[in-house]
Structure formats: C-alpha cells, structure tokens
Design a protein around this motif. Structure first.
Motif, PDB file in Angstrom:
ATOM      1  N   UNK A  91       0.856  -1.179   0.000  1.00  0.00           N
ATOM      2  CA  UNK A  91       0.000   0.000   0.000  1.00  0.00           C
ATOM      3  C   UNK A  91       0.892   1.228   0.000  1.00  0.00           C
ATOM      4  N   UNK A  92       0.584   2.180  -0.900  1.00  0.00           N
ATOM      5  CA  UNK A  92       1.432   3.365  -0.988  1.00  0.00           C
ATOM      6  C   UNK A  92       0.784   4.556  -0.297  1.00  0.00           C
ATOM      7  N   UNK A  93       1.470   5.676  -0.341  1.00  0.00           N
ATOM      8  CA  UNK A  93       0.990   6.864   0.370  1.00  0.00           C
ATOM      9  C   UNK A  93      -0.332   7.360  -0.190  1.00  0.00           C
ATOM     10  N   UNK A  94      -0.614   7.016  -1.450  1.00  0.00           N
ATOM     11  CA  UNK A  94      -1.887   7.372  -2.045  1.00  0.00           C
ATOM     12  C   UNK A  94      -2.994   6.387  -1.725  1.00  0.00           C
ATOM     13  N   UNK A  95      -2.686   5.424  -0.860  1.00  0.00           N
ATOM     14  CA  UNK A  95      -3.646   4.404  -0.421  1.00  0.00           C
ATOM     15  C   UNK A  95      -4.021   3.407  -1.512  1.00  0.00           C
ATOM     16  N   UNK A  96      -3.199   3.307  -2.570  1.00  0.00           N
ATOM     17  CA  UNK A  96      -3.487   2.328  -3.597  1.00  0.00           C
ATOM     18  C   UNK A  96      -2.969   0.968  -3.163  1.00  0.00           C
ATOM     19  N   UNK A  97      -3.839  -0.046  -3.269  1.00  0.00           N
ATOM     20  CA  UNK A  97      -3.456  -1.413  -2.950  1.00  0.00           C
ATOM     21  C   UNK A  97      -3.014  -2.137  -4.217  1.00  0.00           C
ATOM     22  N   UNK A  98      -1.895  -2.864  -4.141  1.00  0.00           N
ATOM     23  CA  UNK A  98      -1.436  -3.692  -5.248  1.00  0.00           C
ATOM     24  C   UNK A  98      -1.550  -5.144  -4.815  1.00  0.00           C
ATOM     25  N   UNK A  99      -2.479  -5.862  -5.466  1.00  0.00           N
ATOM     26  CA  UNK A  99      -2.733  -7.247  -5.107  1.00  0.00           C
ATOM     27  C   UNK A  99      -1.782  -8.186  -5.834  1.00  0.00           C
ATOM     28  N   UNK A 100      -1.423  -9.270  -5.135  1.00  0.00           N
ATOM     29  CA  UNK A 100      -0.742 -10.383  -5.766  1.00  0.00           C
ATOM     30  C   UNK A 100      -1.753 -11.509  -5.929  1.00  0.00           C
ATOM     31  N   UNK A 101      -1.236 -12.717  -6.055  1.00  0.00           N
ATOM     32  CA  UNK A 101      -2.109 -13.853  -6.314  1.00  0.00           C
ATOM     33  C   UNK A 101      -2.811 -14.409  -5.089  1.00  0.00           C
ATOM     34  N   UNK A 102      -2.311 -14.136  -3.903  1.00  0.00           N
ATOM     35  CA  UNK A 102      -2.930 -14.642  -2.694  1.00  0.00           C
ATOM     36  C   UNK A 102      -2.530 -16.067  -2.372  1.00  0.00           C
TER      37      UNK A 102
ATOM     38  N   UNK B  47      -9.729   2.759 -10.105  1.00  0.00           N
ATOM     39  CA  UNK B  47      -9.619   4.179  -9.829  1.00  0.00           C
ATOM     40  C   UNK B  47      -9.995   4.510  -8.404  1.00  0.00           C
ATOM     41  N   UNK B  48      -9.700   5.753  -8.035  1.00  0.00           N
ATOM     42  CA  UNK B  48      -9.869   6.234  -6.669  1.00  0.00           C
ATOM     43  C   UNK B  48     -10.521   7.614  -6.697  1.00  0.00           C
ATOM     44  N   UNK B  49     -11.619   7.749  -5.974  1.00  0.00           N
ATOM     45  CA  UNK B  49     -12.270   9.047  -5.783  1.00  0.00           C
ATOM     46  C   UNK B  49     -11.957   9.581  -4.390  1.00  0.00           C
ATOM     47  N   UNK B  50     -11.752  10.871  -4.293  1.00  0.00           N
ATOM     48  CA  UNK B  50     -11.816  11.562  -3.018  1.00  0.00           C
ATOM     49  C   UNK B  50     -13.005  12.512  -3.128  1.00  0.00           C
ATOM     50  N   UNK B  51     -14.007  12.211  -2.360  1.00  0.00           N
ATOM     51  CA  UNK B  51     -15.311  12.867  -2.527  1.00  0.00           C
ATOM     52  C   UNK B  51     -15.734  12.700  -3.981  1.00  0.00           C
ATOM     53  N   UNK B 104      -9.028  -0.293   3.935  1.00  0.00           N
ATOM     54  CA  UNK B 104     -10.128  -0.141   2.995  1.00  0.00           C
ATOM     55  C   UNK B 104     -11.185  -1.191   3.296  1.00  0.00           C
ATOM     56  N   UNK B 105     -12.431  -0.771   3.232  1.00  0.00           N
ATOM     57  CA  UNK B 105     -13.564  -1.646   3.500  1.00  0.00           C
ATOM     58  C   UNK B 105     -14.203  -2.009   2.161  1.00  0.00           C
ATOM     59  N   UNK B 106     -14.197  -3.285   1.868  1.00  0.00           N
ATOM     60  CA  UNK B 106     -14.667  -3.741   0.565  1.00  0.00           C
ATOM     61  C   UNK B 106     -16.128  -4.173   0.613  1.00  0.00           C
ATOM     62  N   UNK B 107     -16.794  -3.951  -0.516  1.00  0.00           N
ATOM     63  CA  UNK B 107     -18.115  -4.510  -0.703  1.00  0.00           C
ATOM     64  C   UNK B 107     -18.004  -5.945  -1.186  1.00  0.00           C
ATOM     65  N   UNK B 108     -19.151  -6.618  -1.366  1.00  0.00           N
ATOM     66  CA  UNK B 108     -19.136  -8.026  -1.756  1.00  0.00           C
ATOM     67  C   UNK B 108     -18.827  -8.246  -3.229  1.00  0.00           C
ATOM     68  N   UNK B 109     -18.856  -7.166  -4.001  1.00  0.00           N
ATOM     69  CA  UNK B 109     -18.555  -7.295  -5.417  1.00  0.00           C
ATOM     70  C   UNK B 109     -19.793  -7.481  -6.277  1.00  0.00           C
TER      71      UNK B 109
END
Lengths: 109, 115
Positions: A91-102, B47-51, B104-109
């Motif tokens: 997770x970076x400072x912009x709050x972007x998550x980078x997923x791997x395969x799990x 993508x990411x929204x702020x407000x 981050x809180x995710x929805x069920x998709x």
C-alpha cells in the motif's frame, strides 16, 4: 509495479499456528505491507498492516525484517473458519493497494 | 453501521450492451475505490475518488469505462459497450479521509458476465 509473491496454497489443521511468508524484494521506501483475508463471494477484509519489525493485533501478528524484503503473517491456533484466501499487499501513500495472487489456506479438522 | 454495498450482485449481459454498476460506500467515507478481477487474473485497481473528484484513474482499462461519483456519495461504473473480456468481479471499497495507509472496507462485489 513490483508485486508481492506468496505461496499459492497451504494446508493446516485446527489449533495449529499458520505462518504465511510473502516476498517483496523491490518494495518502495514509502510502501507499507498490509494483509487482507477473503472468503468466497465476499470482498477482501483487512487483517493487519506494518512497515517494519513486529505488529500484533487481536487476530494476527505480522513480522517484517529490517531489510523489508519479506514479511510473515502469523495466525495463532487456526480454526475451520479461517479457511480463506490471504493476500499480501503493498500500500502506498496514495492508499493504492497492489494485489498479488494470494495464498489459499485450507484448515482441516 | 452498514458496510459497503454494491448493486447488482450479478449481471449477465450480451456483448455490446451497456451495464452500470453501483457502489454505496460507508457513510462519511470520502475515499472510494474500484477494483476488478477478470477471469484467472489478480484483483487490480481501477480508480480512486476523493469525494466527487477522481484522485487516480490510472487503472481504468480504456474509454469504454466511465466512473462517476456525483455529490461525493455513491458511485457508478458504466461499461459501454461491454466486451467479453470485461467479465469478472468488480469490487468497490471505501475508507475514511485520512493521510494514507488506511484500511479499505470492501463490498461483496458485482459479478459481471458478458456473453
């Protein structure tokens, strides 16, 4: 972007401690490591997050060595309900998550 | 308190049609994110929204995808026209307005199937 690498699957038995190790050789200085859990037909759910050394909460511990090239999620005394996919994420400072395969963890009776 | 909700839970459409997915974040969460997992691939950021503002849309695959968040509350993701490769699960997540590194809180998709 460099992704994290973790085992595709692991098996365990109820009551055991499970350790899932993740490799992130090229992690950026400003990135944190965060772990999420996902059950079928649900979205990922936050477990724990850290930058360096050890972090512990009510459900898990996270160990990140000084070089930050890897991390280990430790789940104490797993139960059947801990069967899920576990993601090691940057997770970076912009709050972007980078997923791997799990890692698909199967807990057996 | 209600979590993140997404509508519909499933959508089956034909290639060339339009589909709109909706996400309602947790009340008071300024940050809203869209992710997707297409068949056999990893979950990827869209993508990411702020407000109501798009903070980062670097993950949007092409101009067939349009995301909006009018009023800074719920968000929609429209796919027009849908292609076969758009099939997958679309996740929405939200987080409070903080400086970063926030859970981050995710929805069920929403599971989208394009035939």
């Amino acid at each position: 972007l460099a992704k994290t690498t973790q085992p595709i699957s692991m098996d365990s038995y109820e009551g055991q401690e499970v350790n899932i190790t993740c490799s992130h050789n090229n992690i950026a200085t400003n990135d944190y490591i965060t772990w999420y859990q996902q059950f079928p037909s649900q979205g990922p759910r936050f477990i724990i997050q850290g930058y360096k050394t050890k972090v512990t909460n009510e459900v898990a511990s996270l160990f990140i060595p000084a070089d930050r090239k890897s991390s280990t999620l430790s789940l104490p005394r797993v139960s059947l309900s801990d069967t899920a996919v576990y993601y090691c994420l940057r997770i970076n400072a912009g709050n972007m998550l980078t997923f791997g395969g799990g890692t698909r963890l199967m807990v057996k009776p | 308190e209600a979590g993140v909700t997404q509508f519909p839970s499933h959508s089956v459409i034909e290639k060339g049609q339009t589909v709109t997915l909706r996400c309602d974040p947790i009340s008071g969460h300024d940050n809203l994110y869209w992710y997707r997992r297409v068949m056999g691939k990893e979950i990827k950021f869209l993508l990411h929204f702020v407000k109501e503002s798009k903070q980062d849309e670097s993950g949007m695959p092409n101009n067939r995808f349009l995301a909006e968040r009018t009023g800074g509350t719920y968000s929609t993701l429209k796919v027009q026209p849908a292609e076969l490769e758009d099939s997958g699960v679309y996740f929405c997540a939200s987080s409070p307005r903080t400086s970063g590194y926030t859970e981050q809180f995710f929805g069920p998709g929403t599971r989208l199937t394009v035939l």
